[in-house]
Design an enzyme around this catalytic site. Structure first.
Site, PDB file in Angstrom:
ATOM      1  CB  THR A 213       4.814   8.677   4.735  1.00 19.01           C
ATOM      2  OG1 THR A 213       3.771   7.813   4.336  1.00 19.01           O
ATOM      3  CG2 THR A 213       5.477   9.266   3.516  1.00 19.01           C
ATOM      4  NE  ARG A 241      -3.143   2.502   0.134  1.00 17.31           N
ATOM      5  CZ  ARG A 241      -2.438   3.296   0.930  1.00 17.31           C
ATOM      6  NH1 ARG A 241      -1.189   3.006   1.243  1.00 17.31           N
ATOM      7  NH2 ARG A 241      -2.983   4.387   1.431  1.00 17.31           N
ATOM      8  N   GLY A 243      -0.509   4.414  -2.458  1.00 18.28           N
ATOM      9  CA  GLY A 243      -1.037   5.587  -1.765  1.00 18.28           C
ATOM     10  C   GLY A 243      -0.623   6.880  -2.434  1.00 18.28           C
ATOM     11  CG  ASP A 244      -0.439  10.414   0.023  1.00 16.20           C
ATOM     12  OD1 ASP A 244      -0.227   9.343   0.631  1.00 16.20           O
ATOM     13  OD2 ASP A 244      -0.169  11.522   0.511  1.00 16.20           O
ATOM     14  N   GLY A 265      -0.110  10.325   5.763  1.00 13.74           N
ATOM     15  CA  GLY A 265      -1.427  10.089   6.347  1.00 13.74           C
ATOM     16  C   GLY A 265      -2.212   9.124   5.511  1.00 13.74           C
ATOM     17  N   GLY A 267      -3.564   7.998   2.690  1.00 12.19           N
ATOM     18  CA  GLY A 267      -3.225   8.378   1.324  1.00 12.19           C
ATOM     19  C   GLY A 267      -4.391   8.584   0.384  1.00 12.19           C
TER      20      GLY A 267
END
Lengths: 345, 345
Positions: A213, A241, A243-244, A265, A267
């Protein structure tokens, strides 16, 4: 009152003298911190040419942000310009260098947050926006929404006048080869997992090749913080999906009263721990320092079994870059333009 | 030590006597709290038949959850079963009663979180899953991910064996008429907004007709909390907008150490304030009570210009249901099976 004043004065004088003699007295004021992903980044696996390329790209990104800040632009402008450099580079898993999904697509997510107003914007699962970070900013500034996903987000970006590209723009041989490796490895894992309740799921055993990221946090001359994060997600990901990175509070958060934060990282652990906002909450409610709060947040992720890193910057210009992986592409620039780029522990 | 013991004993005795005489001494232990959306719900605008229908649906939802808990099922089972009742009712903006997007679709979001493990699952922008709350649970239990969006999430739900329906299942005349009204009102607003930077955006002036969400928090016999939220989003929404419901930390959060929370209202403000996790953080870091933390969270949303409400339950069985709108469909059930359903302030 029996307190003796004399020793106190002596002590203060001595302390000041020590401070004056120490190099730490000139506390650096950072104005920007960036990351380009965390993972098993080991010197042993790196060629000098590859390392140089990363160092140059990170330096270029920091220079771009610094120039914006020096010219009096907002922290949000600096974050956007800096992330553009990383999104346009094939080296990072964001924009041009985004990894491939299981279906051979590049689905990207991004978010920004303004520390002064707590305004925020995010997009997820977009495939035709050249710079997803700008789409996130457009959602924040040109809509009353915070998050848009998929085709709808792309329609919005187009109407907002952003640069659209055909999905093929995001093709890079490196990432395509990475997908083929991941498919092979995940198939092997799926056989091992057969019968387990997780067998439907793409494995994450080789997650270090899968995550990545980019992110930036900046502090402008007006004293305002801004944070942004952009990602291509996870190699070989299925099922849409997310992620964060585009989740406000998980991968991205900014508040002038506490800090600006961008995470990278695994997520899922960052979402479950609401990592970015948790740092702000620890600073506000427990009066923890930026260093202590960020270290505590990474420790929580680690205890739960997750890994990764994050960058953070507070209004005083303090910076933190903790991670619990072997390395994290990262860098800082001070108010005087001193650039530092780091990769390993 | 000059403290006189005698008055202390007297005081303690008196306090105990007062407590024994007071009806508050029998502190109720709640095992479930639910909401069916917050907004301008005024008795003046309600027909007796409509009010009765809502009261009956909320009562049925609470009974279903209570029976599950009484039978020794987990708080997650109870949350899922309870939300199924509300998703299957056309009265609430979730599942069957989901509102229409600008394009005449029903795009739903949902999330669940387990207070014991901090495992979480969420789906956003799904159109063919009969019970989105079950899809969120499947993401949590049958994948290593936390969030899935759009077609990918639907593919996953299908593979997980969930009940899929054609999009037409979600058609209700009430919601379709609501979309037509919203389109008319938003067009009028768009004309007024012409030239403003927000003109691309669907207005939210009539937001009370646009929002609505269902949610539940339960406490099981093992002392574990679980929270879930399900929504049809915003009437006439464009651009794949996602609100707070599927965002872990914003609309949904659960932690045995603090509380389970589900929010409803103007989602953008809940995301920017990371409302659900903020309540947990205030309880953990500032040692605030559930009542004080939830009240503070709603106050922050209000100060920023947002409105809505939330429900929360802690491990001791304390419940809170604050909102800053005219009304919120809500209800509780105690460990003894006492059900209370409320609508107005």
């Amino acid at each position: 009152m029996n307190i003796t004043i004399q020793p106190l004065i002596k002590f203060t004088f001595l302390a000041l003298l020590l401070l004056a003699m120490s190099p730490v007295v000139a506390q650096k004021k950072y104005v920007m911190v960036i990351h380009g992903g965390a993972g098993t980044i080991l010197k042993a696996n790196m060629t000098p040419a590859k390392e140089l390329a990363y160092r140059e790209a990170l330096t270029q990104a920091l220079k771009t942000g610094y120039e914006a800040l020096k010219a009096g632009k907002s922290s949000m402008d600096a974050v956007e310009a800096t992330i553009h450099v990383m999104e346009d580079s094939p080296l990072f898993n964001a924009g041009k260098g985004a990894v491939f999904t299981h279906d051979g697509k590049n689905e990207m997510d991004a978010a920004v947050m303004d520390g002064k107003t707590q305004m925020a914007g995010a997009v997820a699962g977009v495939t035709t926006i050249r710079n997803p970070i700008s789409a996130a900013r457009a959602v924040m500034e040109k809509s009353e929404h915070v998050m848009m996903v998929g085709k709808g987000a792309e329609l919005f970006a187009k109407e907002a006048g952003l640069k659209m590209v055909p999905p093929s723009y995001f093709y890079t041989k490196d990432r395509w080869d990475g997908l083929q490796r991941a498919i092979k490895e995940d198939s092997a894992k799926a056989v091992l997992d057969h019968g387990s309740k997780k067998s439907m799921l793409m494995g994450v055993q080789n997650k270090d090749n899968k995550f990545g990221t980019v992110g930036a946090v900046a502090l402008d001359q007006a004293g305002n913080l801004a944070a942004g994060t952009s990602t291509g997600g996870m190699t070989n990901k299925k099922y849409g999906r997310v992620g964060d990175a585009p989740i406000i509070g998980a991968g991205t958060y900014a508040n002038n009263e506490t800090a600006g934060i961008s995470a990278t990282g695994w997520g899922e652990f960052y979402i479950r721990n609401v990592v970015a906002y948790d740092i702000s909450a620890m600073m506000e409610y427990k009066k923890m320092s930026l260093q202590d709060a960020t270290a505590a947040a990474i420790e929580k992720v680690g205890k739960m079994g997750g890994d990764g890193g994050l960058i953070a910057l507070d209004r005083a210009g303090n910076v933190a870059m903790p991670f619990n992986t072997a390395g994290m592409y990262r860098g800082t620039v001070t108010e005087n333009g001193e650039i530092e780029v780091l990769i390993y522990k």
